[in-house]
Motif scaffolding. Structure first.
Motif, PDB file in Angstrom:
ATOM      1  N   GLY A  72       0.788  -1.227   0.000  1.00 52.96           N
ATOM      2  CA  GLY A  72       0.000   0.000   0.000  1.00 52.96           C
ATOM      3  C   GLY A  72       0.815   1.268   0.000  1.00 52.96           C
ATOM      4  N   LEU A  73       2.056   1.216  -0.500  1.00 50.54           N
ATOM      5  CA  LEU A  73       2.929   2.384  -0.552  1.00 50.54           C
ATOM      6  C   LEU A  73       3.132   2.813  -1.996  1.00 50.54           C
ATOM      7  CD1 LEU A  73       5.672   1.254   2.006  1.00 50.54           C
ATOM      8  CD2 LEU A  73       3.806   2.868   2.424  1.00 50.54           C
ATOM      9  N   HIS A 127       4.136   8.765   5.147  1.00 56.41           N
ATOM     10  CA  HIS A 127       2.912   8.140   4.672  1.00 56.41           C
ATOM     11  C   HIS A 127       2.415   8.827   3.408  1.00 56.41           C
ATOM     12  CE1 HIS A 127       3.049   6.956   8.909  1.00 56.41           C
ATOM     13  NE2 HIS A 127       2.283   5.925   8.581  1.00 56.41           N
ATOM     14  N   GLU A 128       1.730   8.046   2.586  1.00 59.82           N
ATOM     15  CA  GLU A 128       0.970   8.500   1.427  1.00 59.82           C
ATOM     16  C   GLU A 128       1.776   9.455   0.552  1.00 59.82           C
ATOM     17  OE1 GLU A 128      -2.640   9.955   3.144  1.00 59.82           O
ATOM     18  OE2 GLU A 128      -3.357   7.937   3.633  1.00 59.82           O
ATOM     19  N   ILE A 129       1.286  10.686   0.346  1.00 63.44           N
ATOM     20  CA  ILE A 129       1.917  11.588  -0.603  1.00 63.44           C
ATOM     21  C   ILE A 129       3.325  11.966  -0.176  1.00 63.44           C
ATOM     22  CG2 ILE A 129       0.986  13.664   0.492  1.00 63.44           C
ATOM     23  CD1 ILE A 129       1.547  13.023  -3.288  1.00 63.44           C
ATOM     24  N   ARG A 216      -1.420  -3.161   4.505  1.00 68.21           N
ATOM     25  CA  ARG A 216      -2.119  -2.391   3.464  1.00 68.21           C
ATOM     26  C   ARG A 216      -3.575  -2.142   3.829  1.00 68.21           C
ATOM     27  NH1 ARG A 216      -3.420  -5.796  -1.646  1.00 68.21           N
ATOM     28  NH2 ARG A 216      -4.925  -6.544  -0.097  1.00 68.21           N
TER      29      ARG A 216
END
Length: 345
Positions: A72-73, A127-129, A216
């Motif tokens: 999930g990255l 994390h995320e962006i 994820r």
């Protein structure tokens, strides 16, 4: 201590799973034989080179899917690992005098893993962006180093020409280019692709792979269950980097000339595009996506100079209609729907 006897439903489920596995093994074996025989039956150097190109990027997309689809990255820095694999091969040949293909592939895979460990250690806490932008920034540092020829190893934007490596001490690199590709190197790439698929099939269905899926789906629940989140993220980055680096090392011999553009963010974008096109989180989706991307690019280039517009339009349609399922996931969903309707009728 009592033991539960297997029920009729348990036996049925086991038989169905065994039948599905046997069917997949049979299909994979037939496909492997068909691809192995293709160059000898067609004697078409262009199509053989195109298939070799597709298989190299299929390996890279499979590696990227470990991070995006299973952990999930979203990373925009995987060009760093692809380019590391390429440059390791050419620098090892020219500076260290290593000409054996197996040794070069192992070195490239390990070096990409080292780079993956460094970038992963610096980025997995985000994390995320923020993770996506940090991996992009770190990968661009490698691009700048290669473009400016820091250390005098990359020759800057001019790039480095690559000689064809030998195999287990046999000087087959002296063979003509088309014979080398069609008679030997194509089959090396094919074996590496199927070996990658088998290894990932085992790893991603092991407790390690299931833990990545848990992270994820629900990171907080995984952390409350005692899973060391950062450690598993780092492991997934290293595994992903090694596979992508293998794809880059194989591709280096196909193109025969390495430039810093293979470390640029546009290469990362292409790998992301392939995975999205095939289907995020689907096991074979990246392979389908790599083939679809390269074939679509070749067709678009034959008809228009605005092939980037064509690629963007296709991605827009796929994301809008199939979302993260991609081509492979959408096809599987369609087959399941047809089977359900057939069972209902």
């Amino acid at each position: 201590m009592s033991t539960r006897l297997p029920t009729f439903e348990d036996v049925q489920i086991k038989e169905v799973k065994g039948a599905i596995l046997d069917k997949r093994l049979l299909t994979g074996g037939v496909l492997f034989v068909a691809l192995a025989l293709y160059p000898g039956l067609t004697m078409n150097a262009y199509h053989t080179r195109l298939l070799a190109w597709i298989m190299c990027f299929a390996i890279a997309a499979l590696g990227f899917n470990v991070v995006l689809g299973y952990t999930g990255l979203l990373s925009f820095g995987h060009a760093a690992f692809f380019g590391t694999g390429m440059y390791t091969v050419v620098i090892a040949m020219q500076s260290a005098g290593i000409t054996d293909l197996i040794v070069l592939l192992v070195l490239a895979t390990l070096m990409a893993g080292v780079v993956g460990a460094i970038i992963g250690a610096l980025s997995v806490k985000t994390h995320e962006i923020y993770f996506a932008l940090l991996t992009l920034a770190l990968a661009q540092l490698l691009y700048v180093l290669a473009a400016r020829d820091v250390g005098g190893l990359t020759r800057g934007t001019d790039g480095i020409a690559l000689n064809r490596p030998d195999f287990l001490g046999i000087p087959i690199g002296d063979a003509p280019a088309h014979i080398y590709l069609m008679g030997f190197y194509y089959h090396v790439i094919l074996v590496c692709l199927f070996a990658t698929i088998i290894v990932l099939w085992i790893v991603l269905r092991s407790p390690f792979g299931l833990t990545l899926k848990m992270i994820r789906e629900n990171e907080m629940r995984a952390e409350m269950s005692g899973v060391p989140i950062l450690r598993y993220r780092l492991y997934s980055m290293i595994l992903s980097a090694m596979i992508v680096g293998l794809g880059g090392a194989l591709y280096a011999v196909v193109v025969g000339h390495i430039t810093p553009e293979y470390l640029d963010w546009t290469m990362s974008g292409e790998i992301v595009f392939m995975t999205l096109l095939g289907g995020i989180g689907t096991f074979l989706g990246p392979v389908i996506g790599a083939g679809g991307f390269i074939l679509l690019q070749e067709v678009a280039l034959n008809f228009t100079t605005y092939w980037h517009f064509t690629m963007g339009l296709v991605l827009f349609v796929v994301v809008l209609t199939l979302r993260e399922k991609g081509i492979w996931g959408g096809a599987k969903a369609l087959v399941d729907r047809v089977n359900d309707r057939r069972d209902d009728s």
